[in-house]
Design a protein around this motif. Structure first.
Motif, PDB file in Angstrom:
ATOM      1  N   HIS A   1       0.817  -1.223   0.000  1.00 39.86           N
ATOM      2  CA  HIS A   1       0.000   0.000   0.000  1.00 39.86           C
ATOM      3  C   HIS A   1       0.845   1.265   0.000  1.00 39.86           C
ATOM      4  O   HIS A   1       0.481   2.269  -0.601  1.00 39.86           O
ATOM      5  N   GLU A   2       2.040   1.194   0.656  1.00 44.81           N
ATOM      6  CA  GLU A   2       2.904   2.391   0.675  1.00 44.81           C
ATOM      7  C   GLU A   2       3.323   2.741  -0.758  1.00 44.81           C
ATOM      8  O   GLU A   2       3.415   3.907  -1.110  1.00 44.81           O
ATOM      9  N   MET A   3       3.568   1.693  -1.579  1.00 46.75           N
ATOM     10  CA  MET A   3       3.990   1.937  -2.954  1.00 46.75           C
ATOM     11  C   MET A   3       2.840   2.553  -3.778  1.00 46.75           C
ATOM     12  O   MET A   3       3.045   3.470  -4.564  1.00 46.75           O
ATOM     13  N   VAL A   4       1.617   2.042  -3.536  1.00 44.70           N
ATOM     14  CA  VAL A   4       0.458   2.592  -4.253  1.00 44.70           C
ATOM     15  C   VAL A   4       0.326   4.084  -3.935  1.00 44.70           C
ATOM     16  O   VAL A   4       0.190   4.923  -4.837  1.00 44.70           O
ATOM     17  N   VAL A   5       0.395   4.419  -2.653  1.00 47.85           N
ATOM     18  CA  VAL A   5       0.204   5.818  -2.247  1.00 47.85           C
ATOM     19  C   VAL A   5       1.337   6.693  -2.799  1.00 47.85           C
ATOM     20  O   VAL A   5       1.102   7.806  -3.272  1.00 47.85           O
ATOM     21  N   ARG A   6       2.571   6.156  -2.777  1.00 48.12           N
ATOM     22  CA  ARG A   6       3.718   6.899  -3.342  1.00 48.12           C
ATOM     23  C   ARG A   6       3.501   7.173  -4.830  1.00 48.12           C
ATOM     24  O   ARG A   6       3.705   8.281  -5.308  1.00 48.12           O
ATOM     25  N   GLU A   7       3.050   6.151  -5.558  1.00 48.40           N
ATOM     26  CA  GLU A   7       2.838   6.326  -6.999  1.00 48.40           C
ATOM     27  C   GLU A   7       1.764   7.382  -7.269  1.00 48.40           C
ATOM     28  O   GLU A   7       1.925   8.249  -8.114  1.00 48.40           O
TER      29      GLU A   7
END
Ligand code: SAM
Ligand code: SF4
Length: 479
Positions: free
Chosen positions: A191-197
């Motif tokens: 989820h951290e990667m989704v939010v970063r993207e």
């Protein structure tokens, strides 16, 4: 062919077939090629790398790819340097066999191998010459390409609406569907990667994101099962939506696709509650007959599906709905088909995607035969489309006279008179901007030439008064 050492610009031409997942994969391909100084071109003759990013959900998509390869073959005769490759689901399905079938093909790689494209090209340039890489990664080995905004092409602004993959693969095994074989098991992106993207895309100019997965409702389930998850917080899809909703500067969130079996209450509760979540839900039903749904292994009944629709509409009365429907599944009788028509009329979707059943290699339904003949499939498809045309027309007319919020995405591909972009000198030119309502309807807004070039509306939320409804789009003026 030299790779990263040579800083001269080279051109890649990519043709994309199929769903949004493939459109997004094409962006990731461009992203991994950018450090090798590849620039996108629309002209295959200019390219030193041509890729077909393919779809195999239906047979016709596959045939289209084969005829496209045939058209591109002569370019290889005139250009020894040209690398011709096939990516996507047909590549995954056929593997090295495709190199045997198409002797002038250099490269075949599946969706799991996008990140490795630079090394695959190096292998093609080296002694191997012809390379196929289509092994599906197990859950553990899979690495997402973390999406970066692509460089703006030809001075155009960053895309206003972007896709963000939140998971790959599918753990459902609907008996007609090839996706679990071409995309593998479900793997959720952290989820951290989704939010970063999402945050990066918004910083670069995006205002809307569509979260992508074959069944977004099972987001996180594989993470929960993994051992690392015991020490980490793994959000459900509804919780992920809430995290994305909080990204500063983001105006709109959409998602696709949901499986009706997993469309659960905490997701339904997000509608009308999350500021950015658009009033649009694509909920594929596939058939209106319980016996066909069972043969498809969809794990819900028509009554379950109706119940979900009722809950969604109770939570969000303005919700626009769309669906996928298959006609001519093996064993579909006239009565089964009538049940599908009945459900379409009852739900009154804003739009639908209707398909004739297409037998796919490796799927369970293959054993059932292709029992509905082509003429009946054709007739049933026509009936579905005719019914939907009337329903959609009424829905579109309902917008006339209303003020709607439109996110302006850019110039419409056609002028207000439906002509190409050549404007006679004596004509008072009027161009159109194009955007979408929160309910996902295309709205065209004619603007004076000066306004068009100033692009000041692109990326803005505008209030538009709807003046006219066509079959697939609305026309209006800024309020
Ligand atoms: N994951 C999504 C879901 O479950 O609804 C759909 C993914 S699939 C790429 C998109 C649509 O293609 C499906 O909803 C289905 O209607 C259609 N489709 C899939 N396999 C098909 C087949 N063998 N013949 C005809 N249509 C098919
Ligand atoms: Fe295919 Fe069913 Fe998975 Fe959708 S849920 S991708 S239709 S197997």
């Amino acid at each position: 062919m030299q790779l990263s050492a040579n800083k001269t610009k080279r051109y890649v031409h990519i043709q994309t077939f199929g769903c949004q997942m493939n459109v997004n994969d094409t962006d990731r391909i461009l992203q991994v090629l950018a450090p090798l100084d590849y620039v996108m071109t629309d002209d295959p003759a200019q390219a030193s790398l041509i890729l077909l990013n393919t779809c195999s959900v239906r047979d016709r998509a596959e045939q289209k790819m084969m005829s496209q390869l045939g058209r591109l073959a002569p370019l290889k005769e005139h250009n020894d340097e040209l690398v011709l490759g096939v990516a996507g689901c047909v590549a995954q399905q056929e593997g090295a066999e495709l190199l045997k079938k198409v002797p002038y093909l250099d490269l075949v790689f599946g969706p799991d191998h996008i990140a490795e494209l630079p090394s695959l090209l190096a292998r093609v340039a080296g002694s191997e010459k012809r390379v196929a890489e289509t092994e599906l990664y197990k859950r553990k080995g899979y690495q997402f390409v973390e999406a970066e905004p692509l460089p703006a092409v030809d001075g155009h602004a960053q895309k206003v609406s972007e896709f963000v993959t939140i998971m790959k693969g599918c753990d459902k095994v609907c008996t007609y569907c090839i996706v679990p074989f071409t995309r593998g098991r479900e793997v959720s992106k952290p989820h951290e990667m989704v939010v970063r993207e999402v945050s990066r895309l918004v910083e670069a100019g995006a205002r809307e994101v569509t979260l992508l997965g074959q069944n977004v409702n099972s987001y996180g389930k594989d993470l929960v099962e993994s051992s690392e998850a015991r020490f980490a917080r793994v959000p459900t899809f509804a919780q992920l939506l809430r995290e994305v909703d909080a990204v500063p500067g983001l105006e709109r969130v959409r998602f696709t696709t949901s499986h009706p079996m997993d469309a659960i209450d905490d997701l339904i509760a997000c509608f009308g509650e999350l500021r950015t979540l658009c009033e649009y839900f694509h909920l594929p039903v596939q058939s209106g007959s319980d016996s066909i749904l069972e043969a498809m292994r969809r794990f819900y009944t028509v009554a379950d599906y109706r119940d979900k629709i009722a809950k969604l509409r109770a939570q969000c009365p303005d919700l626009a709905l769309s669906t996928d429907i298959i006609v001519g599944f093996p064993g579909e009788t006239e009565a089964d088909f009538e049940d599908s028509l009945k459900l379409l009329a009852e739900v009154a979707y804003d739009s639908i995607y209707a398909f004739k059943y297409s037998p796919r290699p490796g799927t369970k339904a293959l054993a059932l035969g292709d029992t509905v003949d082509e003429a009946d499939k054709e007739r049933r498809l026509d009936a579905v489309l005719k019914l939907q045309k009337d329903i959609s027309r009424k829905k579109m007319l309902g917008y006339v006279g209303k003020q709607v919020e439109v996110l302006i995405e850019g110039p419409s591909t056609r002028t207000s008179k439906g002509q190409s972009s050549v404007v006679p000198l004596d004509a008072k030119p009027s161009f159109q901007l194009m955007g979408r309502t929160r309910t996902n309807v295309i709205v065209n807004v004619p603007v004076p030439l000066g306004d068009f070039w100033s692009k000041r509306w692109v990326g803005q939320l505008a209030t538009v008064v709807i003046e006219e409804a066509k079959a697939n789009s609305l026309f209006g003026r800024f309020a």
